[in-house]
Design a protein around this motif. Structure first.
Motif, short mmCIF file in Angstrom:
data_model
loop_
_atom_site.label_atom_id
_atom_site.label_comp_id
_atom_site.label_asym_id
_atom_site.label_seq_id
_atom_site.Cartn_x
_atom_site.Cartn_y
_atom_site.Cartn_z
N HIS A 85 0.84 -1.21 0.00
CA HIS A 85 0.00 0.00 0.00
C HIS A 85 0.87 1.25 0.00
O HIS A 85 0.58 2.23 -0.70
CB HIS A 85 -0.95 0.00 1.21
CG HIS A 85 -1.96 -1.10 1.16
ND1 HIS A 85 -1.79 -2.26 1.87
CD2 HIS A 85 -3.12 -1.23 0.49
CE1 HIS A 85 -2.82 -3.06 1.65
NE2 HIS A 85 -3.64 -2.45 0.81
N TRP A 86 1.93 1.24 0.81
CA TRP A 86 2.82 2.39 0.86
C TRP A 86 3.51 2.60 -0.49
O TRP A 86 3.64 3.72 -0.96
CB TRP A 86 3.85 2.20 1.97
CG TRP A 86 4.83 3.34 2.04
CD1 TRP A 86 6.16 3.31 1.79
CD2 TRP A 86 4.52 4.69 2.35
NE1 TRP A 86 6.72 4.55 1.93
CE2 TRP A 86 5.72 5.43 2.28
CE3 TRP A 86 3.36 5.37 2.70
CZ2 TRP A 86 5.79 6.78 2.52
CZ3 TRP A 86 3.43 6.72 2.95
CH2 TRP A 86 4.63 7.41 2.86
N ASN A 87 3.90 1.51 -1.14
CA ASN A 87 4.51 1.62 -2.47
C ASN A 87 3.52 2.19 -3.48
O ASN A 87 3.91 2.97 -4.35
CB ASN A 87 5.03 0.25 -2.94
CG ASN A 87 6.24 -0.19 -2.16
OD1 ASN A 87 6.96 0.63 -1.58
ND2 ASN A 87 6.47 -1.50 -2.12
N ALA A 88 2.27 1.82 -3.37
CA ALA A 88 1.24 2.36 -4.27
C ALA A 88 1.06 3.85 -4.05
O ALA A 88 0.92 4.63 -5.01
CB ALA A 88 -0.08 1.62 -4.07
N VAL A 89 1.06 4.29 -2.80
CA VAL A 89 0.94 5.72 -2.49
C VAL A 89 2.12 6.49 -3.06
O VAL A 89 1.95 7.55 -3.67
CB VAL A 89 0.82 5.94 -0.96
CG1 VAL A 89 0.98 7.41 -0.60
CG2 VAL A 89 -0.50 5.41 -0.45
N LYS A 90 3.33 5.95 -2.91
CA LYS A 90 4.51 6.62 -3.46
C LYS A 90 4.43 6.69 -4.99
O LYS A 90 4.80 7.69 -5.59
CB LYS A 90 5.78 5.90 -3.02
CG LYS A 90 6.08 6.06 -1.55
CD LYS A 90 7.47 5.62 -1.12
CE LYS A 90 7.89 4.29 -1.63
NZ LYS A 90 9.16 3.80 -1.07
N HIS A 91 3.90 5.64 -5.61
CA HIS A 91 3.74 5.63 -7.07
C HIS A 91 2.78 6.75 -7.51
O HIS A 91 3.05 7.46 -8.48
CB HIS A 91 3.23 4.27 -7.53
CG HIS A 91 2.99 4.17 -8.99
ND1 HIS A 91 4.01 4.05 -9.91
CD2 HIS A 91 1.83 4.21 -9.71
CE1 HIS A 91 3.50 4.01 -11.12
NE2 HIS A 91 2.18 4.11 -11.03
N VAL A 92 1.68 6.91 -6.80
CA VAL A 92 0.71 7.96 -7.12
C VAL A 92 1.36 9.34 -6.98
O VAL A 92 1.20 10.20 -7.85
CB VAL A 92 -0.56 7.85 -6.23
CG1 VAL A 92 -1.43 9.09 -6.36
CG2 VAL A 92 -1.35 6.61 -6.57
N PHE A 93 2.10 9.56 -5.91
CA PHE A 93 2.76 10.85 -5.72
C PHE A 93 3.81 11.13 -6.79
O PHE A 93 3.95 12.25 -7.25
CB PHE A 93 3.36 10.97 -4.32
CG PHE A 93 2.34 11.27 -3.26
CD1 PHE A 93 1.44 12.32 -3.41
CD2 PHE A 93 2.26 10.50 -2.12
CE1 PHE A 93 0.49 12.60 -2.44
CE2 PHE A 93 1.32 10.77 -1.14
CZ PHE A 93 0.42 11.81 -1.30
N ARG A 94 4.56 10.09 -7.21
CA ARG A 94 5.52 10.29 -8.29
C ARG A 94 4.80 10.66 -9.58
O ARG A 94 5.26 11.52 -10.34
CB ARG A 94 6.37 9.03 -8.48
CG ARG A 94 7.49 8.88 -7.47
CD ARG A 94 8.49 7.79 -7.87
NE ARG A 94 7.89 6.47 -7.98
CZ ARG A 94 7.75 5.61 -6.97
NH1 ARG A 94 8.19 5.95 -5.77
NH2 ARG A 94 7.21 4.44 -7.17
N TYR A 95 3.68 9.99 -9.84
CA TYR A 95 2.91 10.30 -11.04
C TYR A 95 2.41 11.74 -10.99
O TYR A 95 2.54 12.49 -11.97
CB TYR A 95 1.71 9.34 -11.17
CG TYR A 95 0.78 9.73 -12.28
CD1 TYR A 95 1.07 9.42 -13.61
CD2 TYR A 95 -0.40 10.42 -12.02
CE1 TYR A 95 0.23 9.79 -14.64
CE2 TYR A 95 -1.25 10.79 -13.04
CZ TYR A 95 -0.94 10.47 -14.35
OH TYR A 95 -1.77 10.84 -15.36
N LEU A 96 1.84 12.16 -9.88
CA LEU A 96 1.34 13.53 -9.75
C LEU A 96 2.46 14.55 -9.89
O LEU A 96 2.28 15.59 -10.54
CB LEU A 96 0.61 13.70 -8.42
CG LEU A 96 -0.70 12.94 -8.26
CD1 LEU A 96 -1.23 13.07 -6.84
CD2 LEU A 96 -1.73 13.42 -9.27
#
Length: 175
Positions: free
Chosen positions: A7-18
């Protein structure tokens, strides 16, 4: 309620995308008040397991796509026209809601919405209440006819090659 490392990796992925797409967006110019334009398509019995069709539609306002959907239909269709009519039902419901969107955004006055289909059968069925279909098409899908007859939605035929929604229902090549 039970977060872990994935879940934490998914959150970091979203922030990198944004962070990487801050400068992207849909731009609307002063002449973009032509209305909401939709495109619909369906494959017929495209799922090899269930033989259900895939629904695909997208809506544009000006030069930007503002709404889209690609989903396996809940019902099993018995004809290509029925598959196209089911996607038209979903698209007309979406168009009905989108017609007021530009007015809320910029005080634009949009008279209605145009929805394009590459199915001549759907266009004929929607515009002519005398044109009957077999009873296997659910009555709820005749909402499309009501919207076209009352001129809340305009439905037009478009060639398959110009149908933007084809990409939502067909497999794309590797290229």
């Amino acid at each position: 309620h039970n977060p872990d490392r994935s879940h934490w990796n998914a959150v970091k992925h979203v922030f990198r995308y944004l962070a990487g797409t801050q400068d992207l967006g849909i731009l609307f110019g002063p002449n973009d008040n032509s209305g909401v334009v939709g495109y619909t398509d369906s494959d017929f019995a495209g799922c090899v397991d269930s033989r259900k069709s895939t629904t695909g539609y997208c809506f544009k306002f000006g030069n930007g796509v503002i709404s889209w959907k690609s989903k396996l239909q809940e019902c099993t269709d018995t004809s290509m026209t029925e598959a196209e009519y089911v996607v038209m039902f979903d698209a007309v419901k979406e168009a009905y809601g989108l017609v007021g969107w530009p007015a809320r955004l910029d005080k634009l006055k949009i008279a209605g919405s145009v929805v394009h289909s590459d199915s001549q059968g759907v266009v004929a069925l929607s515009k002519n209440p005398v044109h009957h279909v077999s009873k296997h098409i659910n009555v709820r899908y005749h909402f499309v006819q009501d919207c076209v007859i009352s001129r809340k939605i305009s439905l037009e035929k478009i060639s398959t090659t110009n149908n933007v929604a084809n990409a939502l229902t067909k497999c794309l090549s590797a290229d």
